[in-house]
Motif scaffolding. Structure first.
Motif, short mmCIF file in Angstrom:
data_model
loop_
_atom_site.label_atom_id
_atom_site.label_comp_id
_atom_site.label_asym_id
_atom_site.label_seq_id
_atom_site.Cartn_x
_atom_site.Cartn_y
_atom_site.Cartn_z
N LYS A 638 43.04 -74.86 44.37
CA LYS A 638 41.94 -75.05 44.16
C LYS A 638 41.28 -76.18 44.98
CE LYS A 638 41.51 -72.69 39.81
NZ LYS A 638 41.01 -73.05 38.30
N LYS A 639 42.34 -77.37 45.18
CA LYS A 639 41.79 -78.41 45.96
C LYS A 639 41.78 -78.36 47.52
CE LYS A 639 43.45 -81.92 42.75
NZ LYS A 639 42.58 -82.93 42.71
N ILE A 640 42.16 -77.21 47.94
CA ILE A 640 42.33 -76.99 49.28
C ILE A 640 41.28 -75.99 49.95
CG2 ILE A 640 43.86 -75.94 51.36
CD1 ILE A 640 46.25 -76.44 49.49
N LYS A 641 40.39 -76.99 50.63
CA LYS A 641 39.14 -76.17 50.76
C LYS A 641 39.05 -75.09 51.63
CE LYS A 641 36.72 -80.44 50.35
NZ LYS A 641 35.85 -81.60 50.95
N ASP A 642 39.98 -75.01 52.79
CA ASP A 642 40.21 -73.94 53.64
C ASP A 642 41.40 -72.85 52.90
OD1 ASP A 642 40.76 -72.10 55.67
OD2 ASP A 642 40.51 -73.46 57.14
N PRO A 643 40.76 -71.76 52.66
CA PRO A 643 41.58 -70.58 51.78
C PRO A 643 42.96 -70.19 52.90
CG PRO A 643 39.33 -69.99 51.73
CD PRO A 643 39.48 -71.25 52.47
N ALA A 644 42.61 -70.44 54.05
CA ALA A 644 43.68 -70.07 55.30
C ALA A 644 44.69 -71.07 55.14
CB ALA A 644 43.31 -70.14 56.50
N PHE A 645 44.67 -72.24 54.54
CA PHE A 645 45.88 -73.03 54.55
C PHE A 645 46.31 -73.29 52.92
CE2 PHE A 645 43.75 -74.22 58.10
CZ PHE A 645 44.84 -74.62 59.31
N SER A 646 46.16 -72.28 52.02
CA SER A 646 46.55 -72.16 50.63
C SER A 646 48.12 -72.27 50.86
CB SER A 646 46.06 -71.11 49.83
OG SER A 646 44.75 -71.11 49.79
N VAL A 647 48.72 -72.61 49.57
CA VAL A 647 50.24 -72.92 49.59
C VAL A 647 50.64 -71.43 48.84
CG1 VAL A 647 52.16 -74.11 48.84
CG2 VAL A 647 50.12 -75.19 49.82
N GLY A 648 51.65 -70.95 49.28
CA GLY A 648 52.05 -69.78 48.55
C GLY A 648 53.28 -69.91 47.40
N PRO A 649 53.42 -69.05 46.57
CA PRO A 649 54.22 -69.22 45.42
C PRO A 649 55.68 -69.24 45.79
CG PRO A 649 53.59 -66.80 45.41
CD PRO A 649 52.88 -67.71 46.56
N SER A 650 56.21 -68.77 47.15
CA SER A 650 57.69 -68.74 47.36
C SER A 650 58.26 -70.16 47.44
CB SER A 650 57.77 -68.09 48.65
OG SER A 650 57.13 -68.47 49.69
N TYR A 651 57.41 -71.23 47.75
CA TYR A 651 57.91 -72.58 47.77
C TYR A 651 58.62 -72.69 46.32
CZ TYR A 651 55.70 -73.35 52.24
OH TYR A 651 55.38 -73.33 53.73
N LEU A 652 58.05 -72.56 45.50
CA LEU A 652 58.57 -72.75 43.98
C LEU A 652 59.46 -71.64 43.55
CD1 LEU A 652 55.17 -74.18 42.54
CD2 LEU A 652 56.96 -75.43 43.96
N MET A 653 60.00 -70.91 44.26
CA MET A 653 60.87 -69.81 44.00
C MET A 653 62.11 -69.85 44.63
SD MET A 653 57.94 -66.81 43.96
CE MET A 653 59.20 -65.38 43.75
N PRO A 654 63.00 -70.94 44.25
CA PRO A 654 64.33 -71.18 44.84
C PRO A 654 65.31 -69.94 44.63
CG PRO A 654 63.94 -73.11 43.19
CD PRO A 654 62.85 -71.75 43.26
N LYS A 655 66.00 -69.65 45.77
CA LYS A 655 66.75 -68.56 46.03
C LYS A 655 67.88 -68.61 44.74
CE LYS A 655 66.27 -67.86 51.06
NZ LYS A 655 66.95 -67.83 52.24
N ARG A 656 68.43 -69.54 44.61
CA ARG A 656 69.44 -69.55 43.42
C ARG A 656 68.57 -69.36 42.06
NH1 ARG A 656 73.10 -74.44 44.61
NH2 ARG A 656 74.30 -73.58 42.69
N GLY A 657 67.58 -69.42 41.88
CA GLY A 657 66.72 -69.24 40.59
C GLY A 657 66.80 -70.53 40.05
N GLU A 658 67.15 -71.69 40.37
CA GLU A 658 67.06 -72.78 39.63
C GLU A 658 65.78 -73.77 39.85
OE1 GLU A 658 69.37 -73.58 37.11
OE2 GLU A 658 70.45 -71.84 37.66
N LEU A 659 64.93 -74.00 38.94
CA LEU A 659 63.69 -74.70 39.09
C LEU A 659 63.68 -75.72 37.94
CD1 LEU A 659 61.44 -75.25 41.02
CD2 LEU A 659 60.25 -73.61 39.53
N THR A 660 64.44 -76.88 38.07
CA THR A 660 64.22 -77.71 37.03
C THR A 660 63.03 -78.69 37.44
OG1 THR A 660 65.78 -79.34 38.07
CG2 THR A 660 66.76 -77.91 36.40
#
Length: 722
Positions: A638-660
């Motif tokens: 919501k803070k990023i004014k240009d929709p083309a530069f939004s951040v996708g969810p895959s950054y927060l979905m580690p392949k090993r499934g561990e997200l502490t």
């Protein structure tokens, strides 16, 4: 036999006018107690057949009344404004002049037809707005095919026996079960097989099948399918009926006046042609009332619908269906190859192209009509030599010339391509995207054959592309990544240096596209998928070269740069590309490439991506972070004014499934912030402070503390584990 709903429909139309005459202020177009629909059925109750619901969950009687009311408006007896139906003075007079329901309905139909004819009487207006008929034979064809559109598609009644409702979901489903799902692959002619397949069918299914067979052969000239052959094919089905039905004179006249030489594929492979017709009609009958009305009124919606129906591509038959429903918009050329040649010959500038070949031909046709003051026939002696050298014009009153090439080849027996598997729970669970979106993507790819997934970084474009590819092709899915130095020689075929006995020489080496094409040609029944990651990073014109052409014309052979052998792209090869929106690359793609691909967006703010991270967190509850990561990502975007530069969810979905908490903080500082720093390059470090995870957490904490306790339950933000 199905129950006739015709008498009730005629009585209900008269009832509508009587109701409106008693309510000078008008009646609402609703189905509640005071609405026109309920008032009408109180006077003329719904029959059991009319009380059944259609796929859009509306009563069939209501759907029929909605369609029939259009005739009242066209006849000038009623108006529809702001959701209110009102009778006109002419409508009041009609009630007195035509006391019987049948007489009133018949006069309405006559007036509607007269009004329609009057609107088309202005020749100059016609030449400016629609593709006009070229001769009396096409006039007869258009009148006849309109019966199938009006009675069959619009009203759901039989074309041959209008008092019977046979264009129904039940009848078309039975046809699918008997004709498509259980094909007769044994010995015998098409007619013999059809008689056997429908020997035990209901009369409704038999009659509908006969009408669909009629509609399929209707455009063909005698030189393609003679009148006797057409009638024999139709009669083979009609003869199975328990209660005989005759072919109406208007339909017989249309069968004698074919307008097109459709090509060898439509003539020789009747089964595949009928599969396409049945599949399109089935999809139409299963659609909502709103969708049905849209495709009958909007030619371009009809095109999207026809080519969106899954199954064998068979473009000649699909192009025929475009013309059969909207002949005023689509040309009578069913060959994709001919369409391309005509457009290239008559379009004035590249800038005139819309990117859609049929829209281009429509514009060209209107321009030529206005310039010449008459109809345009691209196959006559005036026009055909301009786009096809050395060709013969078609004889007056007939279809394309004798030299017209056959349409696309169809697979030989045993080589039919396996349809795509349906989207299932396994695919959904792999990508955390709902099955409806996945199935739509599969259907789109199967129809168009080239698909691009585009969106901001981190939206899972490559992951979803590979998941779709492996779902379709299993082990026959391959991936290649484009980059600025990638060339035709890398992608398809080129000479490469090799050392033989200490001597440097050059050998012709195949690239990934050539290799997968060779594999696809050896296994026609299997699907092959090539995923092109970051397709926008390469110079597409340089990489594809002459292969550009084949993306649109799969069945046209061309000569290659490094080989004299004719080459074509096989039907069982599909291409999925991925593209980042952060570099504005879609806008930079030329129209030729854009029209060859279908596009689907993956954006964090919209479905299906907006729910991916929440679904992933739900499936990985052992991390004990609840929905906090999803809430933080939503707040960040919501803070990023240009929709083309939004951040996708895959950054927060580690392949090993561990997200502490520690992993989340590390990802935020080492991956997300550097990405945004590049976006804000030169703006100073202060700009980035707003994106830091501690800043976002502080803002969320302050926001939660400021929300009154009695409104917390109304919050639309994802629930967060405490």
């Amino acid at each position: 036999m199905s129950e006739s709903t015709g008498p009730n429909r005629r009585k209900r139309i008269r009832a509508v006018l009587e109701i409106l005459a008693a309510h000078s202020e008008g009646v609402a177009n609703t189905k509640d107690a005071d609405g026109i629909f309920q008032l009408a059925v109180e006077l003329v109750p719904l029959s059991p057949a009319e009380s059944m619901t259609n796929p859009s969950n509306q009563l069939r009687g209501y759907s029929s009344l909605s369609f029939d009311s259009i005739g009242l408006v066209v006849a000038g007896w009623m108006t529809k404004t702001d959701g209110i139906w009102r009778i006109t003075p002419e409508g009041v007079k009609a009630l007195d002049l035509y006391p019987g329901a049948d007489e009133l309905f018949g006069q309405m139909a006559k007036l509607s037809a007269a009004q329609t004819a009057a609107r088309k009487a202005n020749r100059a207006e016609q030449l400016r707005t629609v593709l006009v008929s070229r001769n009396p034979a096409e006039d007869v064809f258009r009148t006849t095919t309109a019966l199938f559109v009006q009675r069959g598609l619009r009203d759901g009644t039989s074309v041959f026996d209008p008092d019977r409702d046979v264009w129904t979901v039940e009848a078309i489903s039975e046809i699918r079960q008997r004709f498509i799902d259980a094909p007769d692959t044994g010995e015998g002619t098409f007619l013999e097989k059809v008689r056997q397949q429908f020997a035990e069918a209901s009369d409704d299914a038999r009659l509908l099948m006969a009408e669909l067979v009629t509609w399929q052969v209707l455009p063909s000239v005698d030189r393609a399918i003679g009148f006797g052959k057409k009638r024999e094919r139709i009669s083979a089905v009609l003869q199975t009926l328990d209660e005989p039905v005759a072919i109406p004179e208007q339909v017989l006249s249309g069968l004698k006046n074919g307008v097109v030489m459709p090509g060898q594929a439509m003539n020789s492979n009747t089964f595949q042609a009928m599969v396409v017709v049945i599949s399109v009609v089935e999809a139409y009958l299963q659609a909502t009332l709103e969708a049905q009305q849209e495709v009958l009124q909007d030619p371009w919606a009809w095109k999207s619908f026809v080519f969106g129906v899954k199954g064998h591509n068979f473009p000649t038959q699909r192009n025929a269906l475009l013309y059969m429903v909207h002949p005023e918009t689509f040309t009578d050329s069913f060959s994709d190859e001919d369409k391309g040649l005509i457009r290239n010959a008559f379009i004035r500038h590249d800038a005139d192209s819309t990117g859609d070949i049929d829209r281009d031909l429509f514009s060209i046709g209107l321009r030529l009509q206005q310039e010449s003051g008459k109809h345009v026939d691209f196959y006559d002696e005036e026009h055909k030599p301009l786009w096809k050298k050395g060709s013969n014009p078609r004889p007056t009153g007939s279809g394309a010339g004798d030299d017209e090439p056959p349409a696309e080849p169809l697979p030989a027996p045993g080589e039919e391509r396996t349809p795509f598997p349906r989207a299932d729970d396994a695919l959904r669970g792999r990508v955390f995207i709902d099955q409806v979106w996945l199935q739509d993507s599969l259907d789109l790819l199967e129809s168009k054959r080239q698909l691009i997934l585009f969106g901001p970084p981190g939206t899972g474009k490559t992951f979803v592309a590979m998941a779709l590819a492996e779902h379709i092709a299993r082990d026959e899915a391959e991936l290649v990544q484009f980059h600025p130095s990638y060339a035709y020689e890398d992608f398809f075929q080129g000479y490469r240096p090799v050392t033989v006995n200490g001597t440097l020489s050059y050998e012709l080496k195949d690239g990934p596209l050539r290799r997968i094409v060779d594999k696809a040609n050896k296994a026609k029944h299997r699907n092959f998928v090539l995923v092109i990651d970051e397709i926008n990073r390469g110079n597409l014109a340089k990489i594809f070269g002459e292969l550009y052409f084949l993306l649109e014309y799969r069945h046209r052979k061309i000569n290659l740069q490094y080989s004299a052998e004719p080459f074509e792209l096989p039907d069982n090869l599909f291409i999925i590309g991925t593209m980042n929106t952060s570099d504005r690359s879609i806008a930079l793609m030329d129209a030729a490439m854009r029209r060859r691909f279908a596009f689907r967006e993956l954006h964090p703010a919209h479905k299906p991506v907006s729910g991916v991270l929440s679904a992933w967190l739900e499936a990985h509850q052992h991390n004990k972070l609840g929905q906090e990561p999803a809430a933080l990502l939503n707040q960040l975007n919501k803070k990023i004014k240009d929709p083309a530069f939004s951040v996708g969810p895959s950054y927060l979905m580690p392949k090993r499934g561990e997200l502490t908490h520690e992993v989340l903080d590390r990802i935020w500082s080492s991956e997300i912030l550097p990405l945004l720093e590049e976006h804000h390059y030169g703006e100073g470090k202060e700009v980035l402070k707003q994106y830091r995870i501690d800043t976002l957490r502080a803002e969320r904490s302050a926001m939660k503390n400021s929300v009154p306790t009695d409104t917390i339950g109304e919050s639309t933000a994802p629930a967060e584990a405490e």
